[in-house]
Design an enzyme around this catalytic site. Structure first.
Site, PDB file in Angstrom:
ATOM      1  N   ASN A   1       0.823  -1.212   0.000  1.00  0.00           N
ATOM      2  CA  ASN A   1       0.000   0.000   0.000  1.00  0.00           C
ATOM      3  C   ASN A   1       0.856   1.260   0.000  1.00  0.00           C
ATOM      4  O   ASN A   1       0.491   2.271  -0.612  1.00  0.00           O
ATOM      5  CB  ASN A   1      -0.918  -0.005   1.226  1.00  0.00           C
ATOM      6  CG  ASN A   1      -1.877   1.158   1.222  1.00  0.00           C
ATOM      7  OD1 ASN A   1      -2.783   1.239   0.401  1.00  0.00           O
ATOM      8  ND2 ASN A   1      -1.679   2.092   2.138  1.00  0.00           N
TER       9      ASN A   1
ATOM     10  N   ARG B   1       1.913   2.087  -3.500  1.00  0.00           N
ATOM     11  CA  ARG B   1       0.816   2.586  -4.318  1.00  0.00           C
ATOM     12  C   ARG B   1       0.427   4.022  -3.973  1.00  0.00           C
ATOM     13  O   ARG B   1      -0.109   4.735  -4.832  1.00  0.00           O
ATOM     14  CB  ARG B   1      -0.412   1.684  -4.161  1.00  0.00           C
ATOM     15  CG  ARG B   1      -0.269   0.317  -4.787  1.00  0.00           C
ATOM     16  CD  ARG B   1      -1.629  -0.376  -4.875  1.00  0.00           C
ATOM     17  NE  ARG B   1      -2.201  -0.582  -3.536  1.00  0.00           N
ATOM     18  CZ  ARG B   1      -2.063  -1.702  -2.833  1.00  0.00           C
ATOM     19  NH1 ARG B   1      -1.363  -2.717  -3.337  1.00  0.00           N
ATOM     20  NH2 ARG B   1      -2.619  -1.833  -1.642  1.00  0.00           N
TER      21      ARG B   1
ATOM     22  N   ASN C   1       3.715   7.883  -4.280  1.00  0.00           N
ATOM     23  CA  ASN C   1       3.824   8.718  -5.477  1.00  0.00           C
ATOM     24  C   ASN C   1       2.849   8.168  -6.505  1.00  0.00           C
ATOM     25  O   ASN C   1       3.180   7.280  -7.293  1.00  0.00           O
ATOM     26  CB  ASN C   1       5.260   8.698  -6.003  1.00  0.00           C
ATOM     27  CG  ASN C   1       5.493   9.721  -7.109  1.00  0.00           C
ATOM     28  OD1 ASN C   1       4.555  10.206  -7.719  1.00  0.00           O
ATOM     29  ND2 ASN C   1       6.751  10.044  -7.361  1.00  0.00           N
TER      30      ASN C   1
ATOM     31  N   HIS D   1       3.412   5.795  -9.873  1.00  0.00           N
ATOM     32  CA  HIS D   1       2.789   4.476  -9.727  1.00  0.00           C
ATOM     33  C   HIS D   1       1.804   4.207 -10.855  1.00  0.00           C
ATOM     34  O   HIS D   1       1.739   3.077 -11.387  1.00  0.00           O
ATOM     35  CB  HIS D   1       2.070   4.382  -8.384  1.00  0.00           C
ATOM     36  CG  HIS D   1       1.220   3.162  -8.248  1.00  0.00           C
ATOM     37  ND1 HIS D   1      -0.139   3.167  -8.557  1.00  0.00           N
ATOM     38  CD2 HIS D   1       1.504   1.896  -7.883  1.00  0.00           C
ATOM     39  CE1 HIS D   1      -0.637   1.957  -8.377  1.00  0.00           C
ATOM     40  NE2 HIS D   1       0.336   1.160  -7.957  1.00  0.00           N
TER      41      HIS D   1
ATOM     42  N   TYR E   1       3.327  -2.957 -15.669  1.00  0.00           N
ATOM     43  CA  TYR E   1       2.687  -4.118 -15.045  1.00  0.00           C
ATOM     44  C   TYR E   1       1.514  -4.644 -15.888  1.00  0.00           C
ATOM     45  O   TYR E   1       1.461  -5.837 -16.229  1.00  0.00           O
ATOM     46  CB  TYR E   1       2.215  -3.723 -13.647  1.00  0.00           C
ATOM     47  CG  TYR E   1       1.511  -4.831 -12.898  1.00  0.00           C
ATOM     48  CD1 TYR E   1       2.238  -5.874 -12.323  1.00  0.00           C
ATOM     49  CD2 TYR E   1       0.128  -4.836 -12.764  1.00  0.00           C
ATOM     50  CE1 TYR E   1       1.593  -6.895 -11.637  1.00  0.00           C
ATOM     51  CE2 TYR E   1      -0.529  -5.848 -12.081  1.00  0.00           C
ATOM     52  CZ  TYR E   1       0.214  -6.869 -11.517  1.00  0.00           C
ATOM     53  OH  TYR E   1      -0.416  -7.890 -10.851  1.00  0.00           O
TER      54      TYR E   1
ATOM     55  N   HIS F   1      16.030   4.422 -10.411  1.00  0.00           N
ATOM     56  CA  HIS F   1      16.472   5.172  -9.233  1.00  0.00           C
ATOM     57  C   HIS F   1      17.993   5.117  -9.085  1.00  0.00           C
ATOM     58  O   HIS F   1      18.640   6.146  -8.797  1.00  0.00           O
ATOM     59  CB  HIS F   1      15.805   4.601  -7.976  1.00  0.00           C
ATOM     60  CG  HIS F   1      14.410   5.078  -7.770  1.00  0.00           C
ATOM     61  ND1 HIS F   1      13.335   4.526  -8.414  1.00  0.00           N
ATOM     62  CD2 HIS F   1      13.899   6.058  -6.973  1.00  0.00           C
ATOM     63  CE1 HIS F   1      12.226   5.152  -8.039  1.00  0.00           C
ATOM     64  NE2 HIS F   1      12.533   6.077  -7.164  1.00  0.00           N
TER      65      HIS F   1
END
Length: 544
Positions: A402, A405, A408, A412, A420, A447
């Site tokens: 959670n 999700r 950001n 996401h 995905y 990142h």
């Protein structure tokens, strides 16, 4: 013939030293002793009419002398203790001035004589508890500087260095933005014409235009800005501006193509209109500035622009920037300049991580508030963009699933729809764990790429945290975990993670500065410099 009490009293009077620092006490003692000697010179003891010695008078005199002697003793000990403390302070200051890289003299303003005189009276007695040191609170240092010095005692050398070569940064960004504005839209527009009958082999044309778009994404947006940043040795903040904009524009270009290509292919099959629906240039320009990574022809819009709200958010961004700079100067730099000169030690590493939790969490909160709230809301207000769900209540998360999700929502959504969900569609929804692993891998690689380019070294701390602990916590702390205890676990792990990131990356930054390699090999570039850097190998201790 003198009695025993008279002899003791006379000897005590003669033994009192003449201390020039206590004239009142010496005069009172001299007067008492002179009175006693005068009484004995006039006829011996003070005798009453019945011939008995006034014992009470003698006892009171002795008690007075005892009290005065105790007062004299306490004053002497206080003076001696003050002299010893002054000597030790001067010795400590002299030894500190002999160190090679003094921290306090560089990053904190020295105390004035007025402040030293004020704080000198607060020394604790010898062996009685805590030793108070002259130091200022983090939050009220600015106010104290204004009151005492009449000005802000801030050195903006670090800020000027971090945002160096700013004109070249602006030129690079303009070129990058114009290329993203022209090339993807032009390629898509030409490809859409091939689907309406302009090309005899539509699939071959699709392959050519798709390859051209991917080549542009890899070289035009991917390689060239990175080459400019590396070849010109941009400082960290300037690097972050270019690299973050590079990633943002690549994601926007992909979203624009991904959302519009299926519409053209559907039109080519059904032929519901004479021409395929191609977005206007104004719609594409609006999308490039809009605070979202998902393309739509139209977005919900507000009727007016509140310019006061925009100014407030931009000022808050500026305030967060200055406070983040202040956190680095006061909490990070003084610690890591000295720690980075030591060999790798487990005990020192644990202390470093826990000392880095506070600045790490402060930087996390400041970055979240400055970018995800203030910056995105300011641009949304200027563009009258009505959907302001840039983040959700991630602080109430009881699971890392959670948290990922809700932290950001902008990024996401892009990962969910274009990584995905597309992988699930291509695999016909048979490999959900593989799709989730791929999402984590893409996020971790991007990142780590950003940090590696901006810091100038490869140290995959964030990558390992994403791929190891991030994946593990995502399955252990899943959505079925409810209750306050799981929220506490989430916050604890988040705090520790921020401490690890700040500690390890700061140590590696200073190790790269202190122990540079003249001609490093590829393996030496991959090996963290902080694992082998020593004080004896320090080459440039003045560089930040």
């Amino acid at each position: 013939m003198e009695s025993g009490d008279d002899r003791g009293l006379r000897s005590r009077c003669q033994a009192v030293p003449k201390i020039p620092t206590f004239p009142d006490l010496d005069n009172s003692l001299d007067e008492e002793c002179n009175q006693e000697q005068h009484q004995q010179g006039n006829g011996g003891n003070h005798v009453s009419s019945n011939g008995k010695i006034e014992v009470e008078h003698v006892i009171s005199k002795k008690l007075q002398l005892k009290r005065k002697a105790e007062y004299l003793k306490s004053d002497l000990m206080h003076q001696f203790d003050s002299q010893v403390n002054d000597f030790m302070d001067s010795l400590i200051e002299e030894s500190a001035s002999l160190e090679s890289a003094p921290v306090s003299a560089v990053f904190s303003p020295p105390l004035s004589d007025k402040e030293r005189s004020k704080l000198g009276s607060f020394r604790p007695p010898h062996g009685q508890g805590k030793l108070f040191v002259s130091r200022r609170s983090l939050l009220d240092t600015l106010v104290v500087d204004v009151i005492d010095e009449g000005r802000l005692v801030l050195h903006f050398d670090l800020l000027v260095y971090a945002f160096g070569q700013f004109p070249l940064v602006v030129c690079t960004w303009i070129c990058m933005f114009l290329s993203v504005l022209l090339v993807p839209y032009t390629l898509f527009h030409l490809w859409s014409q091939t689907q309406s009958g302009a090309c005899s082999h539509p699939r071959l044309c699709s392959l050519l235009f798709g390859s051209a778009f991917l080549l542009y994404q890899a070289l035009g947006v991917g390689f060239l800005p990175t080459y400019v940043v590396v070849s010109n040795s941009f400082p960290p903040a300037s690097c972050f501006i270019i690299i973050l904009e590079q990633v943002r524009l690549m994601m926007k270009a992909h979203s624009f193509v991904r959302e519009n290509v299926p519409r053209v292919l559907t039109w080519a099959k059904e032929k519901t209109s004479p021409r395929p629906v191609v977005p206007q240039v104004s719609q594409y320009i609006y999308f490039l500035f809009a605070p979202t990574l998902i393309y739509r022809d139209k977005y919900p819009r507000n009727p007016v622009i509140r310019w006061g709200y925009v100014a407030t958010k931009l000022l808050q961004v500026l305030g967060c920037l200055f406070y983040a700079y202040y956190v680095f100067v006061r909490l990070c730099i003084p610690q890591f300049r000295s720690i980075s000169l030591q060999l790798f030690d487990l005990r020192a590493m644990v202390l470093c991580i826990f000392n880095s939790i506070l600045p790490g969490v402060l930087i996390l909160f400041l970055g979240f508030f400055a970018f995800l709230h203030c910056w995105l809301n300011a641009f949304a207000e200027m563009l009258r963009f009505a959907d302001r769900m840039f983040y959700k209540d991630w602080w109430n998360s009881t699971s890392f699933a959670n948290y990922y999700r809700t932290w950001n929502v902008v990024v996401h959504d892009w990962l969910y729809y274009y990584v995905y969900r597309d992988l699930l569609l291509m695999s016909q929804r048979r490999f959900r764990p593989v799709a989730m692993l791929f999402v984590f891998t893409v996020s971790a690689v991007v990142h780590e790429y950003i940090l590696a380019i901006c810091f100038g070294f490869f140290y995959p701390v964030l990558f390992c945290l994403f791929m190891c602990f991030g994946m593990m916590f995502n399955f252990i702390l899943h959505d079925q975990r409810k209750g306050p205890i799981w929220n506490i676990i989430m916050w604890t792990s988040l705090f520790l993670g921020q401490g690890v990131i700040i500690c390890l990356y700061s140590q590696e930054w200073y190790a790269q500065c202190y122990c540079p390699l003249k001609e490093p090999s590829f393996l030496e570039l991959l090996k963290p410099r902080s694992w082998s850097c020593q004080r004896g190998l320090m080459a440039d201790s003045d560089r930040l």
